[in-house]
Design an enzyme around this catalytic site. Structure first.
Site, mmCIF file in Angstrom:
data_model
loop_
_atom_site.group_PDB
_atom_site.id
_atom_site.type_symbol
_atom_site.label_atom_id
_atom_site.label_comp_id
_atom_site.label_asym_id
_atom_site.label_seq_id
_atom_site.Cartn_x
_atom_site.Cartn_y
_atom_site.Cartn_z
ATOM 1 N N ARG A 134 -10.200 49.810 40.295
ATOM 2 C CA ARG A 134 -9.070 49.436 39.501
ATOM 3 C C ARG A 134 -9.638 50.025 38.272
ATOM 4 O O ARG A 134 -9.318 49.405 37.575
ATOM 5 C CB ARG A 134 -9.044 48.300 39.259
ATOM 6 N N GLN A 139 -4.416 53.082 37.843
ATOM 7 C CA GLN A 139 -3.147 52.130 37.143
ATOM 8 C C GLN A 139 -1.734 52.708 38.056
ATOM 9 O O GLN A 139 -1.311 51.860 38.390
ATOM 10 C CB GLN A 139 -3.265 51.869 35.804
ATOM 11 N N ASP A 142 -1.698 51.457 41.928
ATOM 12 C CA ASP A 142 -1.577 50.527 41.745
ATOM 13 C C ASP A 142 -0.733 50.145 42.816
ATOM 14 O O ASP A 142 -0.243 49.177 41.633
ATOM 15 C CB ASP A 142 -2.340 50.270 40.617
ATOM 16 N N SER A 145 -1.078 45.373 42.037
ATOM 17 C CA SER A 145 -0.541 45.532 40.835
ATOM 18 C C SER A 145 0.897 44.733 41.126
ATOM 19 O O SER A 145 1.400 44.082 41.065
ATOM 20 C CB SER A 145 -0.565 45.727 40.132
ATOM 21 N N TYR A 239 -13.014 41.358 38.245
ATOM 22 C CA TYR A 239 -12.433 40.361 39.476
ATOM 23 C C TYR A 239 -13.382 38.922 39.504
ATOM 24 O O TYR A 239 -14.098 38.864 38.590
ATOM 25 C CB TYR A 239 -12.547 40.760 40.019
HETATM 26 P P1 NAD Z 1 -6.631 38.500 41.737
HETATM 27 O O1 NAD Z 1 -5.473 38.380 43.406
HETATM 28 O O2 NAD Z 1 -7.942 39.331 43.345
HETATM 29 O O3 NAD Z 1 -7.105 36.894 42.215
HETATM 30 C C1 NAD Z 1 -6.142 36.474 41.182
HETATM 31 C C2 NAD Z 1 -6.715 35.449 40.337
HETATM 32 O O4 NAD Z 1 -7.315 34.907 40.116
HETATM 33 C C3 NAD Z 1 -8.124 36.153 39.092
HETATM 34 O O5 NAD Z 1 -7.319 36.282 37.681
HETATM 35 C C4 NAD Z 1 -9.146 35.117 39.918
HETATM 36 O O6 NAD Z 1 -9.720 35.398 38.343
HETATM 37 C C5 NAD Z 1 -8.634 33.507 39.802
HETATM 38 N N1 NAD Z 1 -9.442 32.656 40.309
HETATM 39 C C6 NAD Z 1 -10.340 33.315 41.172
HETATM 40 N N2 NAD Z 1 -11.098 32.093 41.884
HETATM 41 C C7 NAD Z 1 -10.087 30.793 40.621
HETATM 42 C C8 NAD Z 1 -10.060 29.507 40.916
HETATM 43 N N3 NAD Z 1 -10.981 28.845 42.053
HETATM 44 N N4 NAD Z 1 -9.428 29.011 40.058
HETATM 45 C C9 NAD Z 1 -8.606 29.580 39.678
HETATM 46 N N5 NAD Z 1 -8.964 31.325 39.092
HETATM 47 C C10 NAD Z 1 -9.252 31.402 40.049
HETATM 48 O O7 NAD Z 1 -6.642 39.037 41.051
HETATM 49 P P2 NAD Z 1 -5.460 40.190 40.477
HETATM 50 O O8 NAD Z 1 -4.679 39.909 40.401
HETATM 51 O O9 NAD Z 1 -6.073 41.320 41.085
HETATM 52 O O10 NAD Z 1 -6.097 40.424 38.989
HETATM 53 C C11 NAD Z 1 -7.752 40.485 39.098
HETATM 54 C C12 NAD Z 1 -8.210 41.267 37.861
HETATM 55 O O11 NAD Z 1 -8.082 43.252 37.749
HETATM 56 C C13 NAD Z 1 -8.153 41.395 36.166
HETATM 57 O O12 NAD Z 1 -7.989 40.770 35.580
HETATM 58 C C14 NAD Z 1 -6.133 42.257 35.990
HETATM 59 O O13 NAD Z 1 -6.337 42.420 34.779
HETATM 60 C C15 NAD Z 1 -7.588 43.242 36.597
HETATM 61 N N6 NAD Z 1 -6.458 44.285 37.031
HETATM 62 C C16 NAD Z 1 -6.693 45.324 36.589
HETATM 63 C C17 NAD Z 1 -5.612 46.502 36.870
HETATM 64 C C18 NAD Z 1 -6.549 47.939 36.305
HETATM 65 O O14 NAD Z 1 -5.576 49.035 36.779
HETATM 66 N N7 NAD Z 1 -7.464 47.470 34.960
HETATM 67 C C19 NAD Z 1 -5.879 46.571 37.663
HETATM 68 C C20 NAD Z 1 -5.028 45.304 38.227
HETATM 69 C C21 NAD Z 1 -5.254 44.563 37.409
#
Ligand code: NAD
Length: 389
Positions: A134, A139, A142, A145, A239
């Site tokens: 990530r 991006q 991805d 996402s 994460y």
């Molecule tokens: P994910 O599918 O792994 O998890 C979904 C969400 O569940 C996350 O936000 C996580 O913090 C939350 N979570 C985990 N345990 C929890 C709990 N006990 N209670 C409440 N919430 C809980 O996550 P995702 O959607 O793939 O994204 C994770 C992170 O990566 C985010 O910060 C997102 O913005 C970031 N991201 C970055 C990029 C990049 O290219 N830079 C791309 C996509 C996502």
């Protein structure tokens, strides 16, 4: 092989699972692929289920194969789902590939690594798109996402469909209707899209995430962050990290009141490489009013809700609990469009790295899981050494 030997052929098969309506490449990306040095060979009707007829591929310069067998001529095969990402038939895609073909697909290699071992045995070179780092440069590739965006949107529509309430506030001659209260647990990509979609429908949306950075993101899409006074569970790479049983018990206790007061709860919480945390117990469900709805987007990863049954909708004493699986396939047109754009960007990068794969490149290195008859990803090798539960 393409007629011009400097060009590589990308084969676009019809997905193997009957319920899978997406397609890995859509007609709009054929020209970009050709510009990048690829020929595109499409199995008949590959895009039909997503609303992309063969004629549209031909108009953009792709070739329609006589049948699936002709795709054996392609150096690269792009699938939406292969290996464990297609849990009903995890070995089906691999069985159709030949030695030295390159497979690019969602493979869910960490939940069941055995289909990856089978791909290695066939000497297929495999890239698992879940393993994309990530980083900013990745991006545009991805896929996770993109699919989470679609799932978050669709989860709200499912909830609205099941709910006996309308979402917006309405002032009518027959009185004022109060807006629905929606609580989104987990504000990653899917959760943020769920918040935005529920807001567009007029609901009041509360949301919570264990990562403190999510607070501002929740606000930016119109949600109200809820603070339970719990410590941050932010781990590596932005994460969440897995917490102990005591943390999850405290989280459940803190969330019970908000859950009880909500008409709709959408759960999206996940921790990479782990079972989804259990956040909504049956006791908490019992506190909700009859007619309330829970949509558990973590159903495929074990579920955030104790009552969830993956792929089913159950009635828990008047509360409807949905455990949808493979939601992006239900929005096949736009999900395919996004997947295709991501995979086109990935192929553009890969082209520069062929014929010798440049494993100095972080994106190529992290996604590459089989090569020269070997499973080359350390985490998957480790999983293969431990029995699957
Ligand atoms: P994910 O599918 O792994 O998890 C979904 C969400 O569940 C996350 O936000 C996580 O913090 C939350 N979570 C985990 N345990 C929890 C709990 N006990 N209670 C409440 N919430 C809980 O996550 P995702 O959607 O793939 O994204 C994770 C992170 O990566 C985010 O910060 C997102 O913005 C970031 N991201 C970055 C990029 C990049 O290219 N830079 C791309 C996509 C996502």
């Amino acid at each position: 092989m393409s007629p011009d030997s400097s060009l590589l052929t990308v084969g676009v098969p019809k997905e193997t699972s009957a319920q899978e309506r997406r397609v890995a490449v859509v007609p709009a990306d054929v020209r970009s692929l050709k510009k990048a040095g690829f020929e595109v060979l499409v199995e008949p009707n590959a895009g039909f289920g997503a609303g992309f007829p063969d004629a549209h591929y031909v108009q953009q310069g792709a070739r329609i194969a006589a049948d699936r067998a002709e795709l054996a001529a392609a150096e690269i095969i792009v699938h939406v789902r292969a290996a464990a990402a297609d849990p009903q038939q995890p070995f089906a895609v691999g069985e159709r590939l030949r030695e030295n073909q390159i497979l690019i697909a969602l493979c869910d290699p960490l939940s069941d690594p055995r289909p990856i071992a089978a791909l290695a045995e066939r000497r297929v070179t495999t890239f698992a798109l879940e393993l994309l780092p990530r980083i900013t440069r990745a991006q545009s590739m991805d896929v996770l996402s993109s699919m989470a965006t679609v799932a978050g949107y669709k989860a709200v529509l499912l909830a609205a469909e099941e709910s006996p309430r309308m979402f917006p506030m309405m002032m009518t001659a027959a009185g004022t209707l109060t807006p629905a209260k929606v609580f989104v647990v987990g504000a990653g990509v899917a959760g943020l899209q769920a918040i935005a979609t529920a807001r567009r429908l007029g609901a009041i949306v509360y949301a919570y995430d264990v990562r403190p950075a999510a607070r501002e993101q929740i606000q930016s899409v119109g949600g109200k962050p809820v603070d339970f006074g719990l410590e941050s569970a932010e781990g590596q790479g932005g994460y969440a990290r897995a917490m102990d049983a005591d943390f999850y018990q405290r989280q459940q206790a803190a969330m019970a009141k908000v859950v009880a007061e909500s008409d709709v709860v959408i759960t999206t919480a996940a921790v990479p490489g782990k079972r989804a945390p259990l956040l909504i117990s049956n006791d908490m469900l019992s506190g909700m009013s009859p007619g309330s709805v829970v949509v558990d987007l973590a159903a495929e990863r074990g579920g955030n809700c104790e009552a969830t049954r993956p792929g089913e909708t159950i009635d828990f004493h008047g509360i409807t609990v949905l455990g949808p699986v493979n939601l992006p396939a239900t929005v096949a047109h736009h999900a395919s469009q996004m997947f295709s754009r991501n995979v086109t960007a990935f192929l553009g990068l890969l082209k520069k790295s062929l014929p010798q794969l440049d494993t100095q490149d972080e994106i190529v290195r992290d996604t590459l899981v089989t090569r020269d008859g070997q499973v080359v990803n350390a985490q998957i090798r480790e999983r293969l050494a431990t029995p699957v539960s």
